[in-house]
Design a protein around this motif. Sequence first.
Motif, PDB file in Angstrom:
ATOM      1  N   LEU A 197     -18.346   5.840  53.561  1.00  0.00           N
ATOM      2  CA  LEU A 197     -17.401   4.864  53.025  1.00  0.00           C
ATOM      3  C   LEU A 197     -17.930   4.327  51.699  1.00  0.00           C
ATOM      4  N   PRO A 198     -17.102   4.319  50.648  1.00  0.00           N
ATOM      5  CA  PRO A 198     -17.532   3.750  49.362  1.00  0.00           C
ATOM      6  C   PRO A 198     -17.478   2.231  49.395  1.00  0.00           C
ATOM      7  N   ARG A 199     -18.464   1.596  48.749  1.00  0.00           N
ATOM      8  CA  ARG A 199     -18.512   0.135  48.622  1.00  0.00           C
ATOM      9  C   ARG A 199     -18.657  -0.219  47.138  1.00  0.00           C
ATOM     10  N   PRO A 200     -18.073  -1.318  46.711  1.00  0.00           N
ATOM     11  CA  PRO A 200     -18.285  -1.751  45.314  1.00  0.00           C
ATOM     12  C   PRO A 200     -19.768  -2.019  45.061  1.00  0.00           C
ATOM     13  N   SER A 201     -20.213  -1.677  43.882  1.00  0.00           N
ATOM     14  CA  SER A 201     -21.607  -1.912  43.522  1.00  0.00           C
ATOM     15  C   SER A 201     -21.813  -3.375  43.136  1.00  0.00           C
ATOM     16  N   SER A 202     -22.735  -4.032  43.806  1.00  0.00           N
ATOM     17  CA  SER A 202     -23.018  -5.441  43.476  1.00  0.00           C
ATOM     18  C   SER A 202     -23.889  -5.550  42.235  1.00  0.00           C
ATOM     19  N   ASP A 203     -24.686  -4.526  41.945  1.00  0.00           N
ATOM     20  CA  ASP A 203     -25.586  -4.559  40.798  1.00  0.00           C
ATOM     21  C   ASP A 203     -24.880  -4.196  39.491  1.00  0.00           C
ATOM     22  N   ASN A 204     -23.871  -3.345  39.603  1.00  0.00           N
ATOM     23  CA  ASN A 204     -23.201  -2.852  38.406  1.00  0.00           C
ATOM     24  C   ASN A 204     -21.688  -2.901  38.631  1.00  0.00           C
ATOM     25  N   PRO A 205     -21.058  -4.070  38.504  1.00  0.00           N
ATOM     26  CA  PRO A 205     -19.640  -4.213  38.843  1.00  0.00           C
ATOM     27  C   PRO A 205     -18.735  -3.426  37.905  1.00  0.00           C
ATOM     28  N   SER A 206     -17.547  -3.130  38.414  1.00  0.00           N
ATOM     29  CA  SER A 206     -16.540  -2.448  37.599  1.00  0.00           C
ATOM     30  C   SER A 206     -16.030  -3.399  36.520  1.00  0.00           C
ATOM     31  N   LYS A 207     -15.542  -2.830  35.414  1.00  0.00           N
ATOM     32  CA  LYS A 207     -15.033  -3.681  34.327  1.00  0.00           C
ATOM     33  C   LYS A 207     -13.991  -2.935  33.507  1.00  0.00           C
ATOM     34  N   VAL A 208     -13.204  -3.716  32.741  1.00  0.00           N
ATOM     35  CA  VAL A 208     -12.140  -3.170  31.904  1.00  0.00           C
ATOM     36  C   VAL A 208     -12.266  -3.795  30.518  1.00  0.00           C
TER      37      VAL A 208
END
Length: 787
Positions: A197-208
């Motif tokens: 299962l994929p989890r969001p990365s807490s160290d390197n968050p997604s961004k736009v």
Amino acid sequence: MAVAINQARTSISKMFNGEPRSYTRFNLAQNNDADSSQVEMKLSSDVEDEVGNPEDNHAPITYTQSPLHNYKKVCYLALGTLVIFILGYLVGYVSHRKPDAAAESCPTVLASTEEEGQDEGPEVAYLPSLGWNDITTLLEQKLSPDAFNTKFSEFSLPRDQTHEAGSDGDTHLANKVLGVFKDLNMQSWEDEHHVKLPRPSSDNPSKVLFGTEEIGTPKGFLAYSEVGSKTARVVYGNYGLLEDLSACIDKKVDLNGSVLLLRAGQISFADKVANAAKHGVVAVLIYPDPSDYDFKSSTELYGHVHLGSGDPYTPGFPSFENTQFPPSRSSGLPSVVAQTITASMALKIFQKMGGDPAPPNFQGKLGGGLSTYKLGSANDTVTVTVNSVLTETEIYNVFGVIKGNEESDRYVVIGAQRDSWGPGFARSTVGTTLLVELARAISEMIKNDRLSLRRSLVFASWSAGEYGSVGATEWQEGYLASLNMKAFTYINLDGVVTGRQMFKASASPLLYDLLKKTLNQVKNPLATPPGKSLYEQHAGSDWEASILETMKMNDAAYPFLALSGIPSISFRFCKDGGEYLYSGTDLDHLDHLQYATSSKIGELAVVAAQVAGQMALRLVHDHLLPLDVERYGKEIRKQVVEVNSRVNRLKQTADLDQALSEALSVKWLTTAYGDYGRAQRNLQETIKNSDVEDKEMCRIINDRIIKVEHNLLSPYVSVREVPFRHIFFGSGEHTMQALLDHLSALQQKAPESNADLFRNQFALATWTIQSCANDLSGTVWEMKNEI
């Protein structure tokens, strides 16, 4: 009783007075002219013809009987009188006992009704099992809004505690469900799977970013997105429907290599991303537009973009511990970076975009509807970065079974998703509560109210439903051979209450008739006037058009139908004109569902439980399975008519060579449909002439019925490569829809069309239907097809 005594008296009178009796093969007549010790036996005419007559054709054959002693006569007469009296009493009792008017199918007789350890008291009559009306009345009595409202609090978690698959909250709820099953003395167990299962990365968050300006770092998440960073021009594509993207192309907007900005709704996240990938899009951003969603502009969206179900990194294989997996991944995994953003982030992007105005139907209400939506210009550059971590996670499915008394190896599965991204009240709490309350109600009916089931009920609590029915699909992949011919229906309880104005359902055609009858029986206390049946309230002039929907891939019942070939159904109460807005957000909690249902969650849950419970009980109660094979014949006919229409149009409008024109014939497909119709009529005639008390005959008939859905899974494609093999509801080149699309492509002379490939697809689909018809016919010596 009086009739029985009179019958006995008449029999005794005949014995003493010597009235003649008639028999099939001979007649006994008293010789009134001679001594009573002489009796004539006259051979009947049919026997006379067979053996011939003696020389005197008119003289009867006479046998002489010696007189009996008087005391023997008295003994024999007394004994005969006693036997006849007893038989007369029994015949009179049986013939005058009132039938159970409520029983719509033949009852199963229960064993002794005596309480264990009870030595004294009045004798208890030997009673039949419950009639159908008794069963539905009992089920109604066992379910109450107050009980549901109490249970909701037991199977929900605080808003700040996660239900996410594999989390402590998910395990806590699994143990609660398992505890209920054990308390009900159900045979219960856990099924463990190890899934990725994929989890969001807490160290390197997604961004736009828009250009070099950061738009935001969204917390929302789309599981199974491609990981990485993509920079390209941004294009607004409305909902991402195929017609929306075609409209962009018509406006001379190049989608290839672009970042596509889409609003949520209409279709699933996975469908949006798949449609975008077909046009060469490299990244997708999805936001909730205020025209569709009335919550705060900072609300985050959660979901997944796998165009399939189950663990996409073990396609076709169950994710059991220590299983050896080949290095493969599902073909439904996107190669596109995908991310959800909030409405406020989307507004920032629109305010910076240029280009031509979007078509009128693309316009939304961002910024209060004051700004005009643009399609984007070549200078509008957006960067989308998605970072997630793929983690092997232990998940648990929980099961409890109520075993049947006659065919315990045949069962209906009733299931509900347990996990959720946020509070998940409508998404998981309501369904899980319905699951345990139905298990409790039916268990009590068996224990206390003489309910007897022929077949079994399996109650299943699934994990990782938010990732695309992962728990349910992995279970099916692990036991595909075991489920075949055993699990004959799946009833899905996910999202059954999201509103109150409308009732919608998606199901296999085999279940249409059962659903209709159930809706006619279940009363809705919230209707106007109260007590209307669901059918009266929601059916309209055309109940199928008003209630039925096509089952979609993101439906939890879909893999049961399209992967396993098990007739399946999902249904829900919903709001008029739209879906439940808070699903897949942190706002899916009790307060919002109360608002959506006018504070009638408990009452609606009771009605939903009645629908699911009555369907399940009917399926495990009746001698013959109430699955309508005739309705599938109508579905096959509709597809055959459409194929024939398109073939004729192709021949009339396209310049085809003679060989291809002759090859494009629907003759054999029509023959296959005809064979299905004959097999279905033959089955109906067999049922009409069969004794439903004959258990072996019922099982043979039920076998023919059960196989129909499974036989519509194409045997010509690999379950690993093409998991959804159903030719009507599946996905891939083997489906009837793919044939229709290919015919259209041939007519338009599209580059992707291929006449030889089409002929191969056509033949395989024809033989799938033909094989289904053959199996429905029965044994091989009853098949008379000449295809």
